[in-house]
Write an enzyme that holds these catalytic residues in place. Structure first.
Site, PDB file in Angstrom:
ATOM      1  N   ASP A   1       4.380  -6.960   5.248  1.00  0.00           N
ATOM      2  CA  ASP A   1       4.987  -5.854   5.982  1.00  0.00           C
ATOM      3  C   ASP A   1       3.960  -5.036   6.769  1.00  0.00           C
ATOM      4  O   ASP A   1       4.332  -4.256   7.644  1.00  0.00           O
ATOM      5  CB  ASP A   1       5.703  -4.900   5.015  1.00  0.00           C
ATOM      6  CG  ASP A   1       6.830  -5.574   4.262  1.00  0.00           C
ATOM      7  OD1 ASP A   1       7.511  -6.411   4.872  1.00  0.00           O
ATOM      8  OD2 ASP A   1       7.011  -5.273   3.076  1.00  0.00           O
ATOM      9  N   ASP A  43      12.557  -3.727   4.667  1.00  0.00           N
ATOM     10  CA  ASP A  43      12.349  -4.974   3.948  1.00  0.00           C
ATOM     11  C   ASP A  43      13.325  -5.009   2.777  1.00  0.00           C
ATOM     12  O   ASP A  43      13.776  -3.959   2.302  1.00  0.00           O
ATOM     13  CB  ASP A  43      10.901  -5.036   3.452  1.00  0.00           C
ATOM     14  CG  ASP A  43      10.600  -6.339   2.752  1.00  0.00           C
ATOM     15  OD1 ASP A  43      10.826  -7.387   3.362  1.00  0.00           O
ATOM     16  OD2 ASP A  43      10.143  -6.296   1.597  1.00  0.00           O
ATOM     17  N   ASP A  84       6.897  -3.122   1.282  1.00  0.00           N
ATOM     18  CA  ASP A  84       6.048  -2.981   0.105  1.00  0.00           C
ATOM     19  C   ASP A  84       4.977  -4.054   0.014  1.00  0.00           C
ATOM     20  O   ASP A  84       4.120  -3.984  -0.848  1.00  0.00           O
ATOM     21  CB  ASP A  84       6.894  -3.021  -1.178  1.00  0.00           C
ATOM     22  CG  ASP A  84       7.565  -4.383  -1.386  1.00  0.00           C
ATOM     23  OD1 ASP A  84       7.663  -5.149  -0.406  1.00  0.00           O
ATOM     24  OD2 ASP A  84       7.990  -4.669  -2.523  1.00  0.00           O
TER      25      ASP A  84
END
Length: 993
Positions: A633, A369, A629
């Site tokens: 996700d 990410d 985070d």
């Protein structure tokens, strides 16, 4: 509310009330919804086809939830908590009895348990009592392993529970018309809560009163900028208040929140069984099948062939059952992984699913990410790209922008502007602020009027959206300047930078509200979320280790490309929407699978896209790691072979992840890659060793029975197993070299090595037996003669010969070159020396008539040692020969390389795997109440069951006890993690620095 909407709200038929009481409180037009709240079920309430609590008018929310601005009474809240449940994700409790028994519930243990039954129940007759010695030894071995594992797990579980109670999150709620602070887990729909700057929203809520509120939803949506929220807007559980304060009505708790729905997606990430469990299953099956073949052969040879008496044959069968089963294999590998987890913890990486260490060693693609992972998740002015439109320089443009910014209670943009100064105190130094207008959604700019103390003149500065500032400027705004401004804004957009325009004017009257000389445009500031300082180096090191890095972000494509350009990740990035539009692939890739493999990243990604990307890469044969985070996700973290939650990750991400980093950035993951490969090498070395010993034992003693009617005592095999397994525990600290490329379990290679090594060791024993039994070679050198093939002293000699050379094999399997070129760990060397000293003493002195063992003396012990040393030396050459054959003739059917074209065969294979995954997922949904079985039996202490995927605490309890550290959390970290759905152990370990 439209009449069509009202018509959809038919009365529910269920007799179960949401609140458990007839009281109804309405606000405004309470009759607008044609529904009886007293008969409304919880399921109906959260059915968006009937009621959409996220978008309906606030007055209807109050009506449905039967509450008012004064909140609930305590009695109403207690009734509702029985209906809705506590405001947290459910945790599965483990029955301690079942937990203890699980250590003895796997196929390898079943074989040993069968051996115990044979020893006590079937090994009798011909006037001999049952073989209670072997029975007791087997039971003690099984119970010892179970007791140790049970003690560690229960102790860790209690530690987690204690920390959960100590760190329960708090929130401010109105009960009985009064504000009070209480545990957030006690919130129920209809509660009125108060949130302010720095608070984490404890439950999904609708804003009732909003005072200039901005919410940071980066952990939920991946967006860098905080979002303004007004009365009537929804705020999600887990988001953070960055500005202002508000009152809100709770509309969803527990699983009925954005957080809870993400958890449901995580639960759908059913990977069946862990990769290591599959490997252990096949290794265990290899050993069991090998034993079964020779057991059947012995039965037919001994009874129909040799006409053995019942009891004599049973002892030989016990030899194969006890000696061939690598009963300690799950334990040895668990210890290896646990010690590896401790080492990773020292490098700021908390392992939450211990078997993920092995899977991390085989990772070929790292999906990362962007926001908060590759970048800082902090807006920053890119000072080297500031555009100038006057004679005012960059430093002064930044200074004027800081004048037009708050220095206290800042929003994200004001903070980035002030922080761009080399000294933040300059933002108010030398000036007197006469008037300040903060940013608001209507004007979309800030403005400051100030007196410059050096010359007592008054000036005005404004900063904001480029279009707004352009319209504000009346001085020096020529068509050329306008065109240039538009070009610069477009350039920033192409590079993924946000634009902030700055204008200034003088105020001749010298008053705060005086008319100015006219604003003129002086600069355009580029704002971006910068990469972490170590991210580029981390990515370069990952590539050096053979791991391809892909960016998977919810941000805009231009921003993703700019970040990728700065980090050297490549610019072949695409919008995630293309995954569902195969017709747009023309000229880009031949298929979606090829696109996913070749792309450097995807932007505009939703949770289902991340999940699909990971799944497609897995179906192409890759081991995938996913870092993130945020809540968005979590599904992909759970689906990935290894999910990595970075420092300051949301609780949903931590709950789904297998490894949690406690230090900012991705640099820690490189250490995790290296250490995981070291651990993998240790496990591979042991796997080859234990399979070789299985082949060695079953072939050696079976052939001795077939050729010489040799009856080896089963008790000696039990001693051999205990000593060997105890020694192999030390392999968990062995000194090995990590691979420069991703590791994978090539079981054909392992089994090939095992068969060759096992046959070589068997040959050494058979030739030794023939020389002793058919010649007087050793007798001529001072060794006493044996009366027959089953002389009790001969049993001791064969035991020592098997013990020394079998255990010495580990020094060959652990090294890539000659065994003496790679020094083993001190523990392994000492364990080997102690084990063989014990074996030698048994051979020399033991006089155990009950198990048919007599001491053979030091001459025979010396002869055996010399014989085994002679046979040990060629083992390295056997290894080199096998390596050459495998390298030449074994074709590696590996996955296609990331960034390279994909063949049609590989695409078709991926499609087949995708269809199988979908079918398996549907099957799991149909039989979700049936406990999974299969290969998970082989590693009960490396549990990958889906029921544990959301429970961070269950997956880190080994670490809480094994690290021996006192886990604490500071108040700021606790406040940041005051999300009501936070897993308790996640909250604990986030502060374990």
């Amino acid at each position: 509310m439209s009449s069509s909407y009202e018509a959809e709200k038919a009365p529910a038929s269920s007799a179960t009330s949401v609140t458990g009481g007839p009281h109804v409180t309405t606000v405004g037009d309470a009759t607008a919804l044609n529904v009886d709240p007293n008969t409304l079920t919880v399921a109906d309430l959260y059915d968006k086809e009937k009621f959409d609590l996220e978008t309906m008018d606030n007055k209807h929310v109050f009506q449905l939830l039967q509450c008012g601005p004064e909140g609930l009474t305590q009695s109403e809240a207690e009734a509702r908590i029985h209906k809705f449940g506590p405001n947290r994700l459910p945790e599965k409790k483990i029955n301690p009895i079942f937990q203890f028994l699980s250590f003895m519930w796997n196929p390898l243990s079943w074989v040993m348990e069968a051996a115990a039954i044979v020893a006590i129940g079937l090994s009798n007759g011909q006037g001999q009592p049952p073989d209670w010695q072997d029975f007791v030894g087997i039971i003690l071995l099984l119970l010892g392993n179970s007791c140790i594992g049970f003690y560690e797990e229960r102790g860790a579980g209690k530690a987690v529970e204690a920390l959960m109670a100590a760190l329960a999150p708090q929130c401010k709620v109105k009960r009985d018309g009064k504000w009070e602070t209480m545990e957030a887990c006690n919130l129920v729909p209809g509660d009125i809560i108060s949130i302010g700057i720095g608070d984490v929203v404890p439950a999904d809520s609708r804003m009732v009163v909003s005072n200039n509120v901005k919410i940071d939803q980066a952990a939920l949506t991946g967006e860098s900028l905080p979002v303004g929220k007004d009365a009537g807007d929804e705020v999600f559980s887990g988001s953070t208040v960055k500005q202002g304060e508000a009152e809100a009505i709770v509309i969803g708790t527990g699983l009925n929140t954005f957080f809870g729905r993400a958890a449901s997606l995580v639960a759908g990430a059913n990977e069946g069984m862990g990769h290591l469990q599959q490997v252990l299953a096949r290794i265990g099956n290899f050993c069991i099948v090998s034993i079964a073949i020779f057991l059947v052969a012995e039965i037919f040879v001994m009874y129909p062939g040799f006409r053995y008496r019942y009891r004599r044959g049973m002892n030989n069968l016990l030899v194969l059952l006890i000696g061939g089963i690598p009963i300690a294999m799950p334990t040895v590998l668990s210890v290896t992984l646990a010690i590896g987890a401790k080492q990773l913890a020292e490098h700021k990486a908390i392992v939450t699913r211990i078997s993920a260490i092995e899977e991390l060693a085989g990772v070929t693609i790292l999906c990362s990410d962007k926001t908060g992972t590759l970048t800082l998740n902090e807006l920053t002015i890119k000072t080297d790209s500031v555009k100038q439109y006057s004679d005012i320089g960059t430093d002064d443009i930044l200074l004027f922008s800081a004048y037009a910014s708050r220095v206290e209670n800042q929003d994200a943009i004001d903070k980035s502007v002030v922080d761009s100064l080399h000294d933040t105190s300059l933002a108010r130094q030398g000036i007197e602020v006469l008037d300040f207008i903060p940013f608001n959604p209507v004007d979309k700019r800030t403005q400051v009027t100030y007196r410059r103390l050096s010359d007592n003149t008054v000036h005005r500065v404004s900063k904001g959206m480029s279009q707004i500032i352009q319209e504000l400027c009346t001085r020096d705004m020529t068509p050329e300047v306008e065109a240039r401004l538009h070009e610069d804004v477009d350039e920033f957009a192409m590079r993924g930078l946000r634009a902030l325009a700055v204008a200034e004017e003088t105020v001749p009257s010298g008053t705060a509200d005086g008319e100015g000389s006219g604003f003129r445009l002086i600069g355009l500031l580029p704002i971006f979320d910068p990469p972490r300082h170590d991210t580029k180096e981390t990515i370069d090191r990952a590539i050096d280790l053979g791991v391809h890095v892909k960016m998977i972000t919810g941000d805009q494509l231009a921003i993703a490309k700019e970040t990728g350009r700065e980090l050297g990740m490549g610019s072949s990035m695409y919008k995630a929407s293309i995954l569902n539009k195969p017709d747009e692939l023309a000229g880009i890739a031949n298929s979606v699978d090829e696109l996913v493999l070749r792309a450097d990243g995807f932007a505009g990604v939703y949770p289902e896209h991340k999940y699909e990307i990971v799944e497609r890469l897995q179906n192409l044969g890759h081991m995938v790691a996913m870092t993130g985070d945020g809540v968005n996700d979590a599904p992909a973290l759970a689906k990935a072979n290894v999910g990595v939650a970075v420092a300051d990750a949301s609780d949903a991400a931590r709950s789904a992840a297998d490894i949690v980093l406690t230090e900012a950035g991705l640099s820690t993951i490189i250490e995790a890659f290296i250490h995981s490969r070291i651990i993998f090498q240790r496990m591979r070395n042991y796997a080859i060793y234990t399979c070789s010993v299985t082949i060695r034992v079953v072939t050696t003693f079976s052939i001795l029975v077939f050729a010489f009617k040799f009856d080896f005592p089963p008790f000696l095999v039990l001693i051999l197993a205990i000593i060997n397994d105890g020694t192999m525990m030390t392999i968990s600290t062995d000194r090995v070299k990590p691979s420069r490329h991703p590791n994978s379990w090539n079981l054909k290679e392992i089994f090939a090595y095992a068969i060759v090594y096992g046959c070589y060791l068997t040959l050494s024993t058979l030739i030794f037996f023939v020389v002793v039994a058919k010649t007087n070679f050793f007798q001529r050198h001072g060794c006493k003669a044996f009366t027959n093939h089953n002389d009790f002293s001969f049993h001791s000699v064969i035991y020592l010969q098997v013990s020394i050379l079998s255990q010495g094999l580990i020094f060959v399997t652990r090294s890539q070159g000659f065994f003496f070129t790679e020094r083993p760990s001190t523990y392994l060397m000492l364990a080997f020396m102690i084990a063989q000293f014990v074996a030698t003493i048994i051979t020399v002195y033991a006089n155990w008539g009950f198990t048919e063992i007599y001491g053979a003396g030091w001459h025979w012990a010396g002869a055996v040692w010399i014989w085994d040393i002679v046979w040990f030396v060629p083992l390295d050459f056997v290894k080199f020969g096998m390596a050459a054959i495998i390298e030449r003739f074994v074709v590696a059917h590996g996955p296609p390389t990331a960034g390279e074209p994909v063949t049609q065969e590989q695409v078709e294979l991926a499609r087949q795997r995708t269809r199988m995954s979908m079918e398996a997922s549907q099957a799991v949904n149909r039989i979700s109440t049936i406990p999974s079985r299969g290969a998970s039996y082989y590693a009960p202490r490396m549990s990958d069951h889906v029921s544990h995927r959301r429970n961070f605490g269950n997956r880190v309890k080994h670490m809480l006890t094994k690290t021996g550290k006192h886990v604490t959390m500071d108040n700021n970290e606790l406040r940041r993690l005051q999300s009501t759905q936070a897993q308790a152990a996640s909250r604990v370990l986030s502060g374990n620095n």
